[in-house]
Design a protein around this motif. Structure first.
Motif, PDB file in Angstrom:
ATOM      1  N   LEU A 246      30.849  21.525   5.733  1.00 59.44           N
ATOM      2  CA  LEU A 246      29.393  21.322   5.826  1.00 59.44           C
ATOM      3  C   LEU A 246      28.758  21.825   4.522  1.00 59.44           C
ATOM      4  O   LEU A 246      28.991  22.970   4.123  1.00 59.44           O
ATOM      5  CB  LEU A 246      28.824  22.055   7.038  1.00 59.44           C
ATOM      6  N   THR A 247      28.000  20.958   3.880  1.00 59.73           N
ATOM      7  CA  THR A 247      27.611  21.283   2.494  1.00 59.73           C
ATOM      8  C   THR A 247      26.108  21.300   2.245  1.00 59.73           C
ATOM      9  O   THR A 247      25.665  21.690   1.173  1.00 59.73           O
ATOM     10  CB  THR A 247      28.217  20.245   1.522  1.00 59.73           C
ATOM     11  N   THR A 248      25.318  20.846   3.241  1.00 60.44           N
ATOM     12  CA  THR A 248      23.871  20.758   2.982  1.00 60.44           C
ATOM     13  C   THR A 248      23.083  21.605   3.964  1.00 60.44           C
ATOM     14  O   THR A 248      22.996  21.300   5.158  1.00 60.44           O
ATOM     15  CB  THR A 248      23.393  19.289   3.042  1.00 60.44           C
ATOM     16  N   PHE A 249      22.506  22.674   3.452  1.00 60.40           N
ATOM     17  CA  PHE A 249      21.741  23.631   4.264  1.00 60.40           C
ATOM     18  C   PHE A 249      20.262  23.274   4.183  1.00 60.40           C
ATOM     19  O   PHE A 249      19.764  22.901   3.117  1.00 60.40           O
ATOM     20  CB  PHE A 249      21.971  25.036   3.694  1.00 60.40           C
ATOM     21  N   CYS A 250      19.557  23.403   5.304  1.00 58.27           N
ATOM     22  CA  CYS A 250      18.117  23.116   5.286  1.00 58.27           C
ATOM     23  C   CYS A 250      17.368  24.153   6.113  1.00 58.27           C
ATOM     24  O   CYS A 250      17.704  24.383   7.273  1.00 58.27           O
ATOM     25  CB  CYS A 250      17.883  21.716   5.852  1.00 58.27           C
ATOM     26  N   ASP A 251      16.370  24.784   5.508  1.00 54.65           N
ATOM     27  CA  ASP A 251      15.532  25.746   6.227  1.00 54.65           C
ATOM     28  C   ASP A 251      14.234  25.045   6.619  1.00 54.65           C
ATOM     29  O   ASP A 251      13.433  24.669   5.751  1.00 54.65           O
ATOM     30  CB  ASP A 251      15.254  26.956   5.325  1.00 54.65           C
ATOM     31  N   LEU A 252      14.021  24.874   7.915  1.00 57.05           N
ATOM     32  CA  LEU A 252      12.810  24.201   8.394  1.00 57.05           C
ATOM     33  C   LEU A 252      11.686  25.227   8.526  1.00 57.05           C
ATOM     34  O   LEU A 252      11.713  26.061   9.424  1.00 57.05           O
ATOM     35  CB  LEU A 252      13.085  23.526   9.740  1.00 57.05           C
ATOM     36  N   GLY A 253      10.742  25.162   7.610  1.00 52.53           N
ATOM     37  CA  GLY A 253       9.693  26.172   7.514  1.00 52.53           C
ATOM     38  C   GLY A 253      10.212  27.261   6.607  1.00 52.53           C
ATOM     39  O   GLY A 253      10.642  28.324   7.063  1.00 52.53           O
ATOM     40  N   SER A 254      10.211  26.963   5.298  1.00 55.68           N
ATOM     41  CA  SER A 254      10.970  27.826   4.372  1.00 55.68           C
ATOM     42  C   SER A 254      10.147  28.945   3.744  1.00 55.68           C
ATOM     43  O   SER A 254      10.682  29.734   2.952  1.00 55.68           O
ATOM     44  CB  SER A 254      11.652  26.982   3.293  1.00 55.68           C
ATOM     45  N   GLY A 255       8.846  29.037   4.089  1.00 55.51           N
ATOM     46  CA  GLY A 255       8.036  30.164   3.640  1.00 55.51           C
ATOM     47  C   GLY A 255       8.067  30.347   2.132  1.00 55.51           C
ATOM     48  O   GLY A 255       7.914  29.396   1.358  1.00 55.51           O
ATOM     49  N   THR A 256       8.310  31.580   1.702  1.00 59.31           N
ATOM     50  CA  THR A 256       8.367  31.867   0.260  1.00 59.31           C
ATOM     51  C   THR A 256       9.751  31.579  -0.326  1.00 59.31           C
ATOM     52  O   THR A 256      10.024  31.910  -1.476  1.00 59.31           O
ATOM     53  CB  THR A 256       8.022  33.350  -0.023  1.00 59.31           C
ATOM     54  N   GLY A 257      10.623  31.008   0.493  1.00 57.36           N
ATOM     55  CA  GLY A 257      11.943  30.595  -0.021  1.00 57.36           C
ATOM     56  C   GLY A 257      13.023  31.654   0.065  1.00 57.36           C
ATOM     57  O   GLY A 257      14.114  31.489  -0.475  1.00 57.36           O
ATOM     58  N   MET A 258      12.738  32.743   0.802  1.00 57.32           N
ATOM     59  CA  MET A 258      13.734  33.838   0.886  1.00 57.32           C
ATOM     60  C   MET A 258      15.098  33.364   1.373  1.00 57.32           C
ATOM     61  O   MET A 258      16.134  33.754   0.841  1.00 57.32           O
ATOM     62  CB  MET A 258      13.230  34.937   1.814  1.00 57.32           C
ATOM     63  N   CYS A 259      15.086  32.507   2.425  1.00 56.24           N
ATOM     64  CA  CYS A 259      16.377  32.037   2.969  1.00 56.24           C
ATOM     65  C   CYS A 259      17.064  31.094   1.993  1.00 56.24           C
ATOM     66  O   CYS A 259      18.295  31.005   1.990  1.00 56.24           O
ATOM     67  CB  CYS A 259      16.180  31.278   4.276  1.00 56.24           C
ATOM     68  N   LEU A 260      16.276  30.391   1.204  1.00 52.77           N
ATOM     69  CA  LEU A 260      16.863  29.437   0.250  1.00 52.77           C
ATOM     70  C   LEU A 260      17.572  30.206  -0.863  1.00 52.77           C
ATOM     71  O   LEU A 260      18.734  29.936  -1.185  1.00 52.77           O
ATOM     72  CB  LEU A 260      15.775  28.532  -0.347  1.00 52.77           C
ATOM     73  N   ILE A 261      16.867  31.190  -1.417  1.00 50.72           N
ATOM     74  CA  ILE A 261      17.445  31.984  -2.508  1.00 50.72           C
ATOM     75  C   ILE A 261      18.620  32.807  -1.972  1.00 50.72           C
ATOM     76  O   ILE A 261      19.693  32.870  -2.576  1.00 50.72           O
ATOM     77  CB  ILE A 261      16.377  32.941  -3.119  1.00 50.72           C
ATOM     78  N   GLY A 262      18.400  33.424  -0.802  1.00 46.22           N
ATOM     79  CA  GLY A 262      19.464  34.243  -0.195  1.00 46.22           C
ATOM     80  C   GLY A 262      20.702  33.405   0.088  1.00 46.22           C
ATOM     81  O   GLY A 262      21.827  33.818  -0.205  1.00 46.22           O
ATOM     82  N   THR A 263      20.512  32.217   0.641  1.00 46.55           N
ATOM     83  CA  THR A 263      21.652  31.353   0.964  1.00 46.55           C
ATOM     84  C   THR A 263      22.374  30.913  -0.311  1.00 46.55           C
ATOM     85  O   THR A 263      23.612  30.883  -0.350  1.00 46.55           O
ATOM     86  CB  THR A 263      21.174  30.122   1.779  1.00 46.55           C
TER      87      THR A 263
ATOM     88  N   LEU B 126       8.543  27.824  -5.117  1.00 48.64           N
ATOM     89  CA  LEU B 126       8.937  27.183  -6.381  1.00 48.64           C
ATOM     90  C   LEU B 126       9.058  28.232  -7.491  1.00 48.64           C
ATOM     91  O   LEU B 126       9.977  28.186  -8.308  1.00 48.64           O
ATOM     92  CB  LEU B 126       7.906  26.136  -6.816  1.00 48.64           C
ATOM     93  N   LYS B 127       8.099  29.174  -7.500  1.00 51.55           N
ATOM     94  CA  LYS B 127       8.153  30.244  -8.520  1.00 51.55           C
ATOM     95  C   LYS B 127       9.431  31.064  -8.366  1.00 51.55           C
ATOM     96  O   LYS B 127      10.073  31.444  -9.342  1.00 51.55           O
ATOM     97  CB  LYS B 127       6.934  31.164  -8.398  1.00 51.55           C
ATOM     98  N   SER B 128       9.810  31.325  -7.106  1.00 48.24           N
ATOM     99  CA  SER B 128      11.031  32.108  -6.874  1.00 48.24           C
ATOM    100  C   SER B 128      12.266  31.362  -7.374  1.00 48.24           C
ATOM    101  O   SER B 128      13.177  31.959  -7.941  1.00 48.24           O
ATOM    102  CB  SER B 128      11.190  32.418  -5.381  1.00 48.24           C
ATOM    103  N   VAL B 129      12.273  30.045  -7.165  1.00 52.85           N
ATOM    104  CA  VAL B 129      13.420  29.248  -7.648  1.00 52.85           C
ATOM    105  C   VAL B 129      13.453  29.279  -9.179  1.00 52.85           C
ATOM    106  O   VAL B 129      14.530  29.395  -9.788  1.00 52.85           O
ATOM    107  CB  VAL B 129      13.357  27.791  -7.101  1.00 52.85           C
ATOM    108  N   GLN B 130      12.264  29.212  -9.790  1.00 52.98           N
ATOM    109  CA  GLN B 130      12.223  29.289 -11.269  1.00 52.98           C
ATOM    110  C   GLN B 130      12.768  30.630 -11.758  1.00 52.98           C
ATOM    111  O   GLN B 130      13.484  30.707 -12.747  1.00 52.98           O
ATOM    112  CB  GLN B 130      10.795  29.113 -11.784  1.00 52.98           C
TER     113      GLN B 130
ATOM    114  N   TYR C 214      11.772  38.881  -5.433  1.00 47.34           N
ATOM    115  CA  TYR C 214      10.755  39.060  -4.385  1.00 47.34           C
ATOM    116  C   TYR C 214       9.917  40.339  -4.504  1.00 47.34           C
ATOM    117  O   TYR C 214       9.054  40.579  -3.648  1.00 47.34           O
ATOM    118  CB  TYR C 214      11.405  38.928  -2.995  1.00 47.34           C
ATOM    119  N   GLN C 215      10.143  41.069  -5.598  1.00 45.74           N
ATOM    120  CA  GLN C 215       9.361  42.291  -5.809  1.00 45.74           C
ATOM    121  C   GLN C 215       7.859  41.940  -5.860  1.00 45.74           C
ATOM    122  O   GLN C 215       7.464  41.051  -6.631  1.00 45.74           O
ATOM    123  CB  GLN C 215       9.780  42.869  -7.155  1.00 45.74           C
ATOM    124  N   GLY C 216       7.066  42.591  -5.038  1.00 46.85           N
ATOM    125  CA  GLY C 216       5.605  42.401  -5.088  1.00 46.85           C
ATOM    126  C   GLY C 216       5.109  41.132  -4.404  1.00 46.85           C
ATOM    127  O   GLY C 216       3.908  40.844  -4.441  1.00 46.85           O
TER     128      GLY C 216
END
Ligand SMILES: C[S@@+](CC[C@H](N)C(=O)[O-])C[C@H]1O[C@@H](n2cnc3c(N)ncnc32)[C@H](O)[C@@H]1O
Length: 213
Positions: free
Chosen positions: A64-81, A105-109, A14-16
């Motif tokens: 519980l195995t499936t997490f979902c962020d509703l309104g995931s923005g730049t994906g910070m919660c997805l990567i953090g989780t 998507l770039k962050s996931v890559q 997430y730098q920059g």
């Protein structure tokens, strides 16, 4: 992987990246009827870690195995989780603003370059969460996170629509973690933990923890 290493991976990704400006520019190219309720704000790695470790929620996530962020923005919660919660098999984000979706998507890559296994758990959808069918096997989340995705006059009606969707489509036992706004039907979504206060970049935020009966 220790905490410092996880935080280093997150910070490098997430730098920059300025989600506020991506959201602002992204919304300016969209139809105003789609953007009038949208708002942007972030939960960073440290805040997410505090929610997971200090609220008591970790003890409630058994099975519980499936997490979902509703309104995931730049994906910070997805990567953090993905980094903080190894017990989730699938991590899904839904984001309406295409520019934010592309940024996530770039962050996931980038995560895939250091940890492909974690990155493979993450799927991001560019769309409106009010139009998704949560019962679809490819979605079927059982832990929902929502960080106050909608605001302003008329937003409350959308939150009620979303709760009705949760009532019809989420399985019993699903957890809903909601920042700022508490769910409004305590008979269906009782709070299972005391609300927690965290300090986000933009101010003090209350987090509410519910479980569908
Ligand atoms: C406050 S931000 C939270 C971002 C991220 N979850 C976090 O906590 O770091 C809310 C996000 O929800 C998105 N959003 C709002 N309504 C939406 C909808 N109906 N469908 C998909 N995304 C939506 C906004 O564009 C924004 O990116």
């Amino acid at each position: 992987m220790n905490f410092e290493k996880k935080k280093e991976i997150f910070d490098n990704i997430y730098q920059g990246i300025n989600g506020y400006s991506i959201s602002h520019k992204g919304r300016s190219t969209m139809d105003t009827k789609d953007t009038k309720f949208l708002i942007y704000g972030e939960v960073s790695f440290t805040e997410l870690l505090a929610i997971v470790e200090n609220s008591g929620i970790k003890d409630k996530l058994d099975g519980l195995t499936t997490f979902c962020d509703l309104g995931s923005g730049t994906g910070m919660c997805l990567i953090g989780t993905a980094l903080i919660c190894p017990y989730f098999n699938r991590i899904i984000g839904v984001e309406l603003v295409p520019a934010l979706y592309e940024s996530s998507l770039k962050s996931v890559q980038l995560l895939a370059q250091t940890n492909k296994k974690l990155a493979n758990k993450i799927k991001v959808i560019n769309g409106n969460f009010l139009k998704l069918n949560f019962t679809k096997p490819s979605l079927s989340p059982n832990v929902i996170f929502m960080h106050y995705p909608m605001h302003g006059m008329g937003a409350e009606e959308l939150y009620l629509q979303l709760e009705e969707k949760f009532r019809k489509e989420l399985k019993s036992g699903s957890i809903i973690i909601s920042a700022i706004r508490k769910l409004s039907i305590p008979e269906v979504f009782p709070e299972i933990l005391p609300p927690m206060h965290i300090q986000c970049k933009y101010g003090n935020v209350t987090i509410f923890f519910h479980q569908k009966v």
